[in-house]
Design a protein around this motif. Structure first.
Motif, PDB file in Angstrom:
ATOM      1  N   GLN A  34       0.826  -1.210   0.000  1.00  0.00           N
ATOM      2  CA  GLN A  34       0.000   0.000   0.000  1.00  0.00           C
ATOM      3  C   GLN A  34       0.861   1.261   0.000  1.00  0.00           C
ATOM      4  N   ALA A  35       1.954   1.237   0.748  1.00  0.00           N
ATOM      5  CA  ALA A  35       2.863   2.387   0.763  1.00  0.00           C
ATOM      6  C   ALA A  35       3.426   2.625  -0.642  1.00  0.00           C
ATOM      7  N   LYS A  36       3.788   1.532  -1.329  1.00  0.00           N
ATOM      8  CA  LYS A  36       4.293   1.654  -2.699  1.00  0.00           C
ATOM      9  C   LYS A  36       3.236   2.273  -3.612  1.00  0.00           C
ATOM     10  N   LYS A  37       1.986   1.810  -3.475  1.00  0.00           N
ATOM     11  CA  LYS A  37       0.899   2.338  -4.298  1.00  0.00           C
ATOM     12  C   LYS A  37       0.688   3.829  -4.067  1.00  0.00           C
ATOM     13  N   MET A  38       0.963   4.265  -2.850  1.00  0.00           N
ATOM     14  CA  MET A  38       0.817   5.687  -2.507  1.00  0.00           C
ATOM     15  C   MET A  38       2.055   6.480  -2.944  1.00  0.00           C
ATOM     16  N   HIS A  39       3.056   5.789  -3.498  1.00  0.00           N
ATOM     17  CA  HIS A  39       4.331   6.399  -3.905  1.00  0.00           C
ATOM     18  C   HIS A  39       5.002   7.096  -2.718  1.00  0.00           C
ATOM     19  N   ARG A  40       4.986   6.381  -1.592  1.00  0.00           N
ATOM     20  CA  ARG A  40       5.602   6.908  -0.376  1.00  0.00           C
ATOM     21  C   ARG A  40       6.539   5.866   0.200  1.00  0.00           C
ATOM     22  N   ASP A  41       7.513   6.339   0.941  1.00  0.00           N
ATOM     23  CA  ASP A  41       8.414   5.457   1.658  1.00  0.00           C
ATOM     24  C   ASP A  41       7.649   4.864   2.850  1.00  0.00           C
ATOM     25  N   LYS A  42       8.005   3.642   3.237  1.00  0.00           N
ATOM     26  CA  LYS A  42       7.322   2.964   4.348  1.00  0.00           C
ATOM     27  C   LYS A  42       7.399   3.755   5.656  1.00  0.00           C
ATOM     28  N   LYS A  43       8.447   4.530   5.818  1.00  0.00           N
ATOM     29  CA  LYS A  43       8.573   5.316   7.055  1.00  0.00           C
ATOM     30  C   LYS A  43       7.657   6.539   7.053  1.00  0.00           C
ATOM     31  N   ASP A  44       7.126   6.902   5.878  1.00  0.00           N
ATOM     32  CA  ASP A  44       6.280   8.083   5.755  1.00  0.00           C
ATOM     33  C   ASP A  44       4.782   7.769   5.738  1.00  0.00           C
ATOM     34  N   VAL A  45       4.449   6.495   5.932  1.00  0.00           N
ATOM     35  CA  VAL A  45       3.045   6.073   5.976  1.00  0.00           C
ATOM     36  C   VAL A  45       2.814   5.417   7.331  1.00  0.00           C
ATOM     37  N   SER A  46       1.754   5.827   8.003  1.00  0.00           N
ATOM     38  CA  SER A  46       1.464   5.215   9.296  1.00  0.00           C
ATOM     39  C   SER A  46       0.401   4.134   9.135  1.00  0.00           C
ATOM     40  N   ALA A  47       0.385   3.230  10.091  1.00  0.00           N
ATOM     41  CA  ALA A  47      -0.565   2.121  10.073  1.00  0.00           C
ATOM     42  C   ALA A  47      -1.155   1.949  11.462  1.00  0.00           C
ATOM     43  N   ARG A  48      -2.373   1.472  11.462  1.00  0.00           N
ATOM     44  CA  ARG A  48      -3.056   1.144  12.719  1.00  0.00           C
ATOM     45  C   ARG A  48      -3.637  -0.257  12.553  1.00  0.00           C
ATOM     46  N   VAL A  49      -3.243  -1.168  13.461  1.00  0.00           N
ATOM     47  CA  VAL A  49      -3.653  -2.563  13.377  1.00  0.00           C
ATOM     48  C   VAL A  49      -4.019  -3.064  14.770  1.00  0.00           C
ATOM     49  N   ASN A  50      -5.144  -3.761  14.872  1.00  0.00           N
ATOM     50  CA  ASN A  50      -5.544  -4.454  16.095  1.00  0.00           C
ATOM     51  C   ASN A  50      -5.775  -5.917  15.745  1.00  0.00           C
ATOM     52  N   ILE A  51      -5.016  -6.781  16.396  1.00  0.00           N
ATOM     53  CA  ILE A  51      -5.135  -8.214  16.164  1.00  0.00           C
ATOM     54  C   ILE A  51      -5.520  -8.872  17.488  1.00  0.00           C
ATOM     55  N   ILE A  52      -6.610  -9.611  17.454  1.00  0.00           N
ATOM     56  CA  ILE A  52      -7.010 -10.401  18.623  1.00  0.00           C
ATOM     57  C   ILE A  52      -6.625 -11.835  18.306  1.00  0.00           C
ATOM     58  N   THR A  53      -5.787 -12.413  19.142  1.00  0.00           N
ATOM     59  CA  THR A  53      -5.375 -13.792  18.919  1.00  0.00           C
ATOM     60  C   THR A  53      -5.898 -14.659  20.053  1.00  0.00           C
ATOM     61  N   THR A  54      -6.381 -15.837  19.699  1.00  0.00           N
ATOM     62  CA  THR A  54      -6.949 -16.732  20.697  1.00  0.00           C
ATOM     63  C   THR A  54      -6.132 -18.016  20.768  1.00  0.00           C
TER      64      THR A  54
END
Length: 181
Positions: free
Chosen positions: A124-144
């Motif tokens: 997704q960062a590549k598609k946005m033509h941005r470096d990975k350090k310049d794109v933020s992400a928010r992820v919540n994973i619930i593992t059981t």
């Protein structure tokens, strides 16, 4: 343009959500129970409450992420979404931040999902033509584990730090619990 994404937040905490508790939620499509119960990765909506809206929504990239997981996952990965097509609503925020839908996953396939999440965000960062350090992400994973114990891993920060952070959080995630028994 500078974003305030240089900081990473990684939280691991006990959680009461399991696959079984999600099957009882009001948003869960009872008519699809048998099909959805086959899943070992289940995307779930967030509840929002705003002045003008209240309800269950998914981040804007949810459908694309679900297809990515289906196309790139292994044969033992069975992803699904806990809502029927007619009730699917997405929240579009349009920014240099990517939010992945919260998902519940069995501990056995957690490492596979960490790799898929990381790879998806890199793409997704590549598609946005941005470096990975310049794109933020928010992820919540619930593992059981064993369908009884659950932990939530929450990450917010630059895409370039997500894989290392999630892998370190997942390492021995239920270790302390097994020592208590």
């Amino acid at each position: 343009m500078k974003h305030e994404i240089n900081e990473k937040t990684l939280i691991v905490k006990d959680c009461s959500e399991t696959f079984e508790t999600i099957y009882e939620k009001e948003y869960f499509p009872k008519e699809l129970t048998e099909e959805i119960k086959q899943a070992n990765v289940l995307l779930i909506p967030d509840h929002i409450k705003r002045e003008d809206k209240e309800g269950y929504v998914f981040p804007e990239c949810t459908q694309e992420f679900l297809e990515y997981v289906k196309d790139n996952g292994s044969d033992n990965l069975i992803p699904d979404i806990a809502i029927n097509d007619g009730d699917f609503k997405k929240l579009e925020l349009h920014s240099a931040s990517i939010t992945i839908a919260t998902f519940v996953v069995t501990s056995i396939v957690l490492p596979i999902m960490i790799n898929l999440v990381s790879n998806y965000l890199y793409d997704q960062a590549k598609k946005m033509h941005r470096d990975k350090k310049d794109v933020s992400a928010r992820v919540n994973i619930i593992t059981t584990e064993d369908g009884k114990k659950s932990k939530m891993i929450s990450y917010e920060g630059p895409v370039n730090g997500i894989e290392e952070a999630l892998k370190s959080a997942a390492k021995d995630i239920f270790k302390d619990d097994s020592q208590e028994n």
